[in-house]
Design a protein around this motif. Sequence first.
Motif, PDB file in Angstrom:
ATOM      1  N   PRO A  46     -29.673  16.698 -10.233  1.00 24.71           N
ATOM      2  CA  PRO A  46     -29.943  16.170  -8.896  1.00 24.71           C
ATOM      3  C   PRO A  46     -28.904  16.658  -7.897  1.00 24.71           C
ATOM      4  CG  PRO A  46     -29.110  14.459 -10.349  1.00 24.71           C
ATOM      5  CD  PRO A  46     -29.325  15.672 -11.189  1.00 24.71           C
ATOM      6  N   ILE A  47     -29.346  16.968  -6.704  1.00 24.08           N
ATOM      7  CA  ILE A  47     -28.439  17.401  -5.644  1.00 24.08           C
ATOM      8  C   ILE A  47     -28.743  16.603  -4.381  1.00 24.08           C
ATOM      9  CG2 ILE A  47     -28.101  19.738  -6.535  1.00 24.08           C
ATOM     10  CD1 ILE A  47     -30.168  20.691  -4.489  1.00 24.08           C
ATOM     11  N   ALA A  48     -27.739  16.456  -3.550  1.00 27.13           N
ATOM     12  CA  ALA A  48     -27.919  15.739  -2.294  1.00 27.13           C
ATOM     13  C   ALA A  48     -28.737  16.602  -1.337  1.00 27.13           C
ATOM     14  CB  ALA A  48     -26.568  15.416  -1.677  1.00 27.13           C
ATOM     15  N   ALA A  49     -29.562  15.942  -0.545  1.00 21.28           N
ATOM     16  CA  ALA A  49     -30.342  16.638   0.472  1.00 21.28           C
ATOM     17  C   ALA A  49     -29.392  17.200   1.529  1.00 21.28           C
ATOM     18  CB  ALA A  49     -31.337  15.685   1.114  1.00 21.28           C
ATOM     19  N   PRO A  50     -29.778  18.292   2.183  1.00 22.78           N
ATOM     20  CA  PRO A  50     -28.901  18.895   3.190  1.00 22.78           C
ATOM     21  C   PRO A  50     -28.504  17.925   4.306  1.00 22.78           C
ATOM     22  CG  PRO A  50     -30.727  20.359   2.694  1.00 22.78           C
ATOM     23  CD  PRO A  50     -31.000  19.068   1.986  1.00 22.78           C
ATOM     24  N   LEU A  51     -29.346  16.957   4.608  1.00 16.74           N
ATOM     25  CA  LEU A  51     -29.038  16.010   5.681  1.00 16.74           C
ATOM     26  C   LEU A  51     -28.241  14.808   5.209  1.00 16.74           C
ATOM     27  CD1 LEU A  51     -31.250  13.485   5.210  1.00 16.74           C
ATOM     28  CD2 LEU A  51     -32.764  15.314   5.899  1.00 16.74           C
ATOM     29  N   SER A  52     -27.903  14.745   3.933  1.00 17.51           N
ATOM     30  CA  SER A  52     -27.177  13.601   3.381  1.00 17.51           C
ATOM     31  C   SER A  52     -25.708  13.628   3.777  1.00 17.51           C
ATOM     32  CB  SER A  52     -27.254  13.592   1.854  1.00 17.51           C
ATOM     33  OG  SER A  52     -28.575  13.380   1.443  1.00 17.51           O
ATOM     34  N   ALA A  53     -25.153  12.453   4.052  1.00 19.08           N
ATOM     35  CA  ALA A  53     -23.721  12.319   4.290  1.00 19.08           C
ATOM     36  C   ALA A  53     -23.030  12.281   2.928  1.00 19.08           C
ATOM     37  CB  ALA A  53     -23.437  11.038   5.067  1.00 19.08           C
ATOM     38  N   LEU A  54     -22.080  13.152   2.732  1.00 17.67           N
ATOM     39  CA  LEU A  54     -21.429  13.259   1.431  1.00 17.67           C
ATOM     40  C   LEU A  54     -20.082  12.564   1.366  1.00 17.67           C
ATOM     41  CD1 LEU A  54     -22.326  16.963   0.611  1.00 17.67           C
ATOM     42  CD2 LEU A  54     -23.510  14.869  -0.073  1.00 17.67           C
ATOM     43  N   GLY A  55     -19.598  12.065   2.479  1.00 17.66           N
ATOM     44  CA  GLY A  55     -18.320  11.379   2.493  1.00 17.66           C
ATOM     45  C   GLY A  55     -17.166  12.330   2.690  1.00 17.66           C
ATOM     46  N   GLY A  56     -15.973  11.747   2.723  1.00 15.26           N
ATOM     47  CA  GLY A  56     -14.774  12.538   2.938  1.00 15.26           C
ATOM     48  C   GLY A  56     -14.590  12.963   4.382  1.00 15.26           C
ATOM     49  N   VAL A  57     -15.283  12.309   5.297  1.00 12.28           N
ATOM     50  CA  VAL A  57     -15.208  12.659   6.712  1.00 12.28           C
ATOM     51  C   VAL A  57     -14.092  11.852   7.369  1.00 12.28           C
ATOM     52  CG1 VAL A  57     -16.474  12.660   8.894  1.00 12.28           C
ATOM     53  CG2 VAL A  57     -17.654  13.180   6.766  1.00 12.28           C
ATOM     54  N   PRO A  58     -13.188  12.518   8.095  1.00  6.95           N
ATOM     55  CA  PRO A  58     -12.116  11.755   8.746  1.00  6.95           C
ATOM     56  C   PRO A  58     -12.634  11.004   9.971  1.00  6.95           C
ATOM     57  CG  PRO A  58     -11.916  14.078   9.271  1.00  6.95           C
ATOM     58  CD  PRO A  58     -13.040  13.950   8.285  1.00  6.95           C
ATOM     59  N   ILE A  59     -12.243   9.740  10.084  1.00  8.17           N
ATOM     60  CA  ILE A  59     -12.536   8.925  11.252  1.00  8.17           C
ATOM     61  C   ILE A  59     -11.275   8.968  12.111  1.00  8.17           C
ATOM     62  CG2 ILE A  59     -13.214   6.644  12.096  1.00  8.17           C
ATOM     63  CD1 ILE A  59     -15.294   8.090  10.257  1.00  8.17           C
ATOM     64  N   LEU A  60     -11.389   9.504  13.320  1.00  6.05           N
ATOM     65  CA  LEU A  60     -10.227   9.723  14.174  1.00  6.05           C
ATOM     66  C   LEU A  60     -10.058   8.669  15.255  1.00  6.05           C
ATOM     67  CD1 LEU A  60     -10.658  13.589  14.593  1.00  6.05           C
ATOM     68  CD2 LEU A  60      -9.296  12.364  12.895  1.00  6.05           C
TER      69      LEU A  60
ATOM     70  N   PRO B 253     -21.318   8.395   0.445  1.00  8.59           N
ATOM     71  CA  PRO B 253     -21.922   7.099   0.164  1.00  8.59           C
ATOM     72  C   PRO B 253     -21.420   6.531  -1.157  1.00  8.59           C
ATOM     73  CG  PRO B 253     -23.462   8.824  -0.361  1.00  8.59           C
ATOM     74  CD  PRO B 253     -22.247   9.488   0.216  1.00  8.59           C
ATOM     75  N   ARG B 254     -21.648   5.255  -1.324  1.00 11.80           N
ATOM     76  CA  ARG B 254     -21.233   4.594  -2.558  1.00 11.80           C
ATOM     77  C   ARG B 254     -22.297   4.687  -3.632  1.00 11.80           C
ATOM     78  NH1 ARG B 254     -18.021  -0.540  -0.033  1.00 11.80           N
ATOM     79  NH2 ARG B 254     -16.532   0.748   1.077  1.00 11.80           N
ATOM     80  N   PHE B 255     -23.524   4.962  -3.240  1.00  8.46           N
ATOM     81  CA  PHE B 255     -24.602   5.181  -4.200  1.00  8.46           C
ATOM     82  C   PHE B 255     -25.696   5.982  -3.508  1.00  8.46           C
ATOM     83  CE2 PHE B 255     -25.780   1.363  -1.996  1.00  8.46           C
ATOM     84  CZ  PHE B 255     -27.144   1.465  -1.832  1.00  8.46           C
ATOM     85  N   ALA B 256     -26.608   6.483  -4.275  1.00  9.18           N
ATOM     86  CA  ALA B 256     -27.735   7.249  -3.745  1.00  9.18           C
ATOM     87  C   ALA B 256     -29.001   6.800  -4.467  1.00  9.18           C
ATOM     88  CB  ALA B 256     -27.515   8.745  -3.970  1.00  9.18           C
ATOM     89  N   ALA B 257     -30.135   7.124  -3.872  1.00 11.68           N
ATOM     90  CA  ALA B 257     -31.411   6.770  -4.488  1.00 11.68           C
ATOM     91  C   ALA B 257     -32.392   7.929  -4.303  1.00 11.68           C
ATOM     92  CB  ALA B 257     -31.969   5.491  -3.876  1.00 11.68           C
ATOM     93  N   ILE B 258     -33.412   7.920  -5.096  1.00  4.21           N
ATOM     94  CA  ILE B 258     -34.413   8.987  -5.119  1.00  4.21           C
ATOM     95  C   ILE B 258     -35.320   8.908  -3.904  1.00  4.21           C
ATOM     96  CG2 ILE B 258     -36.421   9.830  -6.386  1.00  4.21           C
ATOM     97  CD1 ILE B 258     -34.988   8.822  -8.916  1.00  4.21           C
TER      98      ILE B 258
END
Length: 90
Positions: free
Chosen positions: A4-18, A35-40
């Motif tokens: 399984p792979i994340a969709a291109p539009l999915s937020a994968l995390g690790g983004v800095p909040i400035l 995200p903390r979890f994903a679903a189909i």
Amino acid sequence: MSPPIAAPLSALGGVPILFDTTGNRLAEPVIRQQPRFAAIDGTNTTFFGKEDTEDDGFLNFFGTSAAAPHAAAVAALMLECNPTLTPDQI
């Protein structure tokens, strides 16, 4: 898909909040590991969809609206199995 792979539009995390919610710059960036979890998604539907990705005669429905019911169903099954689970445990 396998694996399984994340969709291109999915937020994968690790983004800095400035900035904070009022627009003030933070002294140090906050890194949110989401995200903390994903679903189909991409599941079969009989009433709308864009394409038949499995060529099984049913159109497929993609996106958050398709994935959210799957996530809720897993949580419901977990609670059915153990009604004492907290939201953090689920």
